[in-house]
Design an enzyme around this catalytic site. Structure first.
Site, PDB file in Angstrom:
ATOM      1  N   ARG A 185      -6.720  -5.530  17.104  1.00 19.94           N
ATOM      2  CA  ARG A 185      -7.177  -4.755  15.945  1.00 19.94           C
ATOM      3  C   ARG A 185      -8.628  -5.082  15.577  1.00 19.94           C
ATOM      4  O   ARG A 185      -8.978  -5.137  14.391  1.00 19.94           O
ATOM      5  CB  ARG A 185      -6.233  -4.986  14.757  1.00 19.94           C
ATOM      6  N   ARG A 222      -9.526  -2.204   9.556  1.00 20.99           N
ATOM      7  CA  ARG A 222      -9.882  -2.035   8.145  1.00 20.99           C
ATOM      8  C   ARG A 222     -10.743  -3.140   7.539  1.00 20.99           C
ATOM      9  O   ARG A 222     -11.219  -2.996   6.415  1.00 20.99           O
ATOM     10  CB  ARG A 222      -8.604  -1.871   7.315  1.00 20.99           C
ATOM     11  N   ARG A 257     -12.905   6.392   9.038  1.00 24.94           N
ATOM     12  CA  ARG A 257     -11.543   6.822   8.737  1.00 24.94           C
ATOM     13  C   ARG A 257     -11.525   7.809   7.576  1.00 24.94           C
ATOM     14  O   ARG A 257     -10.786   8.796   7.595  1.00 24.94           O
ATOM     15  CB  ARG A 257     -10.684   5.594   8.414  1.00 24.94           C
ATOM     16  N   ASP A 281      -2.854   4.419  18.652  1.00 21.04           N
ATOM     17  CA  ASP A 281      -1.662   3.870  18.019  1.00 21.04           C
ATOM     18  C   ASP A 281      -0.522   3.924  19.018  1.00 21.04           C
ATOM     19  O   ASP A 281      -0.435   4.884  19.803  1.00 21.04           O
ATOM     20  CB  ASP A 281      -1.299   4.685  16.769  1.00 21.04           C
ATOM     21  N   TYR A 284      11.038   2.062  16.683  1.00 20.40           N
ATOM     22  CA  TYR A 284      10.437   3.030  15.764  1.00 20.40           C
ATOM     23  C   TYR A 284      11.126   4.382  15.851  1.00 20.40           C
ATOM     24  O   TYR A 284      11.324   5.073  14.856  1.00 20.40           O
ATOM     25  CB  TYR A 284       8.945   3.198  16.069  1.00 20.40           C
TER      26      TYR A 284
END
Lengths: 354, 354
Positions: B27, B31, B40, B77, B154
């Protein structure tokens, strides 16, 4: 107090010969039982349930009325200790525990004091005494506490967490302050467990739910060392018998050798560890408690039977195994599956003790 | 394509001699970077960012403009694959990914098909090609996918989960249906990674984020076996070089020996494993990638330096180590700490390769 009729659990925790593998289940008094939900509704809230010795006794006994379990475990919550320290525990329905005053400021950390359990946690000790009377020697009663580190996580975060951001920021920026909290917690946990033993707990378990989120180095320094300190301060005998101690670090499967060396009688295991390798690794040092995947209870009867047989075979012959789950019973468990599990353990295990 | 100027990562993954320990960070485009947040915001949503090759290229390159990292990793992702299968991926702000149509019904499981990546995931392949052009041979580009089991979690849960109730219910009640999903996923992941390699990915990583929540027995049957199947179907060479593969099961530290035997070049490690013992356990079979506790980046500069030095010493002399975190960079990381980390690895590691 009445003589203990079924001491299989205590004997297995001390690796003494037993006729079968004893079983109890983490969160055996819990939301999968309709009678538990009824009592909880009557109590008004989870915290009121914990704080009423009558109701805590009632729910502690509920699973024993349904299943021939080999132990009772005190119904309570690990966060009663920080609550007694004045952090203001409350529960948000569906979201878990919170503290009104999370421990983040240096002055608050310096002011933190270990509570006197008789004064501040009397409701727990009353429950212990009342449960012992109600059990009337049928099976032993297990007392418990959170570990110093796990309590610190909740105290610093102020709620559950997935990354322990605030606790770890302290750990990597102000380790002195985290050590200060852990010293107070170690004192508090020692006093609390001794008070439970004094009130009648016949075995004790330390739940280190969050120690497994540490590095191996930080685990030794911030969690294991403080559990060792607690163990070294515990009363070890009561009513002429040893009071066995169990240490359970969820996610600690890589560190069993270290855990086995801190002076406990048994290790709790989550389901990520193969029970046979765990036994090889700890040798004669400690008994092992565990470690069925709780999700097996969401499976069908064949899965329960097959996975139970697998674990018993993995541990193999001889004493020193207490059957349990690797974590608490899931809320969505059908009580019939718990009955099937207890039956399977009692039916399939004697051959390993012949 | 331009010749690769810095191939330290590729060499370390193949345990070939290097001058220093290469570093990249899971990552690394995320963020904690203000420029990422700006892009974003411009994209409108996380999913729009993933689906725009221009913007995915832009954010992939952002951390490389700030820090002398030894690799780029495709910004995407893991859930783009089930999205391409028609499950309807969407994101709820602050709550993570969801699927409109979780996979729970037998008919839906029987209807599941592996998507053609060129047809359904062309935007990812376009991003790979565009990033390669933009990198112009400066550092290698890593492609990635979720593992078959992690994707299944998921797909069945329909969102993130802490107990994987639905997936494990399937596992313990209808293992045949879970196997059916995993077969399709293994096909899909193989095709997807091969398409990324074809488009220009120079190394690939399989993220098995949830395999660690299984028992050792279920891990082998439901996660490891399918990663092995993926690996056996991967293109291993491209542009005259081997394309190294990394397998990362978070929480899989107890099972490294099993993981090292499935045909990957390297294992990713979370921070619960001691790097020195991990190296001893896997021997010459695979390289190791990891494993700093991401929370060290929330600490001060001394903590970053001390913990970096500790890991480099734990791995010891010789090639075969790629420095990384044990999980993604925390959102609250100060970019200065990332700079300090990259600097520390580059400054302190050459002595181990002399």
């Amino acid at each position: 107090m009445s003589a203990l009729k079924n001491d299989t659990l205590l004997r297995a925790l001390l690796r003494e010969p037993v006729a079968y593998t004893p079983i109890w289940l983490m969160r055996q008094a819990g939301r999968y039982l309709p009678e538990y939900n009824a009592t909880r509704t009557r109590a008004g809230s989870f915290l009121a349930l914990c704080k009423s010795p009558d109701l805590a006794t009632e729910v502690t006994l509920q699973p024993l009325a349904r299943f021939p379990l080999d132990a009772a475990i005190l119904f309570s919550d690990i966060l009663t200790v920080p609550d007694a320290m004045g952090l203001g525990l409350y529960f948000v329905e569906g979201e878990g525990p919170r503290f009104e005053r999370p421990l983040r400021e240096e002055w608050a950390i310096r002011d933190l004091r270990a509570p006197n359990p008789v004064e501040h946690l009397g409701y727990v000790l009353d429950a212990v005494r009342q449960i012992r009377r109600a059990l009337d020697g049928s099976v032993p009663l297990i007392g418990f506490s959170g570990s110093p580190y796990t309590l610190a996580c909740y105290m610093v975060e102020g709620e559950g967490s997935s990354d322990f951001r605030h606790t770890k920021t302290l750990l990597y920026r102000r380790p002195d302050l985290l050590h200060r909290i852990l010293e107070v917690n170690a004192r508090a946990v020692t006093d609390y467990l001794n008070a439970q033993i004094e009130a009648g707990a016949q075995a004790v378990m330390i739940f280190d739910t969050w120690g497994g989120a540490l590095t191996p180095y930080a685990y030794r320094e911030f969690s294991l060392a403080y559990m060792e300190r607690v163990l070294s301060g515990l009363k070890r005998e009561r009513e002429g018998r040893r009071v066995p101690s169990v240490v359970f670090t969820k996610g600690g499967g890589l560190w069993l050798e270290d855990m086995a060396a801190i002076g406990c009688d048994a290790l709790g295991l989550d389901w990520s560890v193969d029970l046979g390798s765990a036994r090889q690794r700890v040798g004669e040092q400690v008994a092992l408690q565990g470690n069925l995947d709780p999700a097996v209870l969401l499976g069908d009867a064949q899965a329960v039977e097959r996975e139970t047989a697998r674990l018993l075979a993995a541990y193999g012959r001889g004493s020193g195994h207490v059957f349990n789950l690797g974590h608490g019973i899931p809320q969505y468990t059908a009580p019939e599956n718990v009955a099937a599990l207890v039956d399977a353990v009692h039916r399939l295990s004697p051959v390993y003790h012949a």
